[in-house]
Design a protein around this motif. Structure first.
Motif, PDB file in Angstrom:
ATOM      1  N   GLY A 158      -1.921   5.830   5.915  1.00 32.65           N
ATOM      2  CA  GLY A 158      -2.173   4.913   4.807  1.00 32.65           C
ATOM      3  C   GLY A 158      -3.218   3.877   5.171  1.00 32.65           C
ATOM      4  N   LEU A 202      -1.631   6.219  -0.624  1.00 39.02           N
ATOM      5  CA  LEU A 202      -1.168   7.547  -0.250  1.00 39.02           C
ATOM      6  C   LEU A 202      -0.528   8.184  -1.479  1.00 39.02           C
ATOM      7  N   SER A 209       2.120   3.098   7.207  1.00 34.81           N
ATOM      8  CA  SER A 209       1.793   4.331   7.930  1.00 34.81           C
ATOM      9  C   SER A 209       0.357   4.263   8.428  1.00 34.81           C
ATOM     10  N   PRO A 251      -1.301   1.651  -4.137  1.00 39.19           N
ATOM     11  CA  PRO A 251      -0.908   2.808  -3.321  1.00 39.19           C
ATOM     12  C   PRO A 251      -2.118   3.531  -2.732  1.00 39.19           C
ATOM     13  N   ARG A 259       0.272  15.221   1.221  1.00 37.12           N
ATOM     14  CA  ARG A 259      -0.218  13.856   1.207  1.00 37.12           C
ATOM     15  C   ARG A 259      -1.703  13.874   0.908  1.00 37.12           C
ATOM     16  N   ASN A 285      -6.575   5.514   5.070  1.00 36.04           N
ATOM     17  CA  ASN A 285      -6.956   5.708   3.667  1.00 36.04           C
ATOM     18  C   ASN A 285      -7.445   4.411   3.038  1.00 36.04           C
ATOM     19  N   THR A 292       0.801  -1.231   0.000  1.00 33.16           N
ATOM     20  CA  THR A 292       0.000   0.000   0.000  1.00 33.16           C
ATOM     21  C   THR A 292       0.830   1.276   0.000  1.00 33.16           C
ATOM     22  N   ARG A 293       2.130   1.142  -0.126  1.00 29.08           N
ATOM     23  CA  ARG A 293       3.009   2.313  -0.136  1.00 29.08           C
ATOM     24  C   ARG A 293       2.735   3.208  -1.354  1.00 29.08           C
ATOM     25  N   PRO A 294       3.120   4.503  -1.263  1.00 23.35           N
ATOM     26  CA  PRO A 294       3.075   5.342  -2.460  1.00 23.35           C
ATOM     27  C   PRO A 294       3.838   4.685  -3.603  1.00 23.35           C
ATOM     28  N   LYS A 297      -5.310  11.256  -0.484  1.00 21.01           N
ATOM     29  CA  LYS A 297      -5.898   9.939  -0.723  1.00 21.01           C
ATOM     30  C   LYS A 297      -6.179   9.819  -2.210  1.00 21.01           C
TER      31      LYS A 297
END
Length: 257
Positions: free
Chosen positions: A190, A34, A187, A32, A161, A193, A8-10, A163
């Motif tokens: 995250g 974020l 995070s 992602p 940052r 989101n 799920t990271r950017p 969503k």
């Protein structure tokens, strides 16, 4: 390993983790939650960078903060030789090294604001001028405690940052078919989101899926949202997450053979 892991990271920060998942036989599913963008008005950040020599400490809260700030600093000026640098985590410190900054104060044991605040160098800082490079908003703890200790504090918001607007249908279809075996969260924002983006169906699926994180604060957030299968890595960073994935799924496999 044959597992599908939701990352799920950017998007621009997921490559190393995705490669690590492949290396242990898994399949990263990039989703992602974020979005990192430039601030709309750079004027306040530029003004602060132009008077960077006024500060005793510069603290960076994330690799994004380093990249956004240092790219701009390198275009505008050199770093003041007396300016001391600190980073909330190892990944942030490693990113500073890419810009030639090797002497960086980082926490030991765990990587978060609480751990950084325990460092001896940040105890007696009354009257010291400190700038914190961060995204919009963010946790206030670091700045609040430093101010309580007598520091003269300013924030430098160098990215935003948000969503992302993302189509969840393919993910929810695969998840409903049992094709998502684990989720990695890096995070608390995250996680919130993700919870919002995937809706009620996705939330139920998430609650029955192992969620891996390297931070106790995120693990507590996950439990507060009803995620009972939360696995906290034994040590921080991507290496800790990858080791936890291997250990967890090895135990599951062994118990069914």
């Amino acid at each position: 390993m044959g597992i599908n892991v939701l990352v799920t990271r950017p998007a621009h920060q997921s490559a190393f983790l995705a490669e690590g998942i492949r290396a242990i036989g898994g399949n990263p599913v990039l989703f992602p939650v974020l979005e990192i963008t430039d601030v709309k008005d750079l004027t306040p950040l530029i003004d602060l960078i132009n008077r960077l020599h006024e500060f005793d400490w510069a603290i960076f809260v994330s690799p994004n903060a380093v990249n956004k700030a240092m790219d701009l600093i390198s275009k505008l000026r050199s770093l003041p030789p007396h300016l001391k640098m600190a980073a909330v985590g190892k990944g942030t410190a490693d990113t500073l090294k890419h810009y030639g900054v090797s002497e960086v104060l980082i926490p030991t044991g765990q990587f978060d604001s609480e751990a950084l605040l325990k460092q001896e160098e940040l105890q007696n800082i009354a009257g010291k001028r400190i700038v914190i490079f961060r995204g919009n908003g963010g946790r206030q703890l670091l700045g609040d405690i430093l101010t309580q200790r007598g520091a003269i504090l300013e924030y430098a918001e160098c990215y935003q940052r948000g969503k992302p607007n993302i189509d969840t249908a393919p993910l929810l279809t695969a998840w409903s078919q049992g094709k998502i075996h684990a989720v990695i969260i890096t995070s608390s924002e995250g996680l919130h989101n993700l919870f919002d983006i995937i809706g009620e169906l996705g939330q139920q699926l998430l609650k029955s899926t192992p969620v891996f994180t390297a931070h106790e604060r995120i693990a507590q957030t996950a439990k507060g949202l009803g995620l009972k299968k939360t696995v906290k890595a034994s040590f921080v960073g991507d290496e800790g997450l990858l080791e936890s994935l291997q250990t967890y799924f090895k135990i599951i496999r062994n118990s069914t053979t």
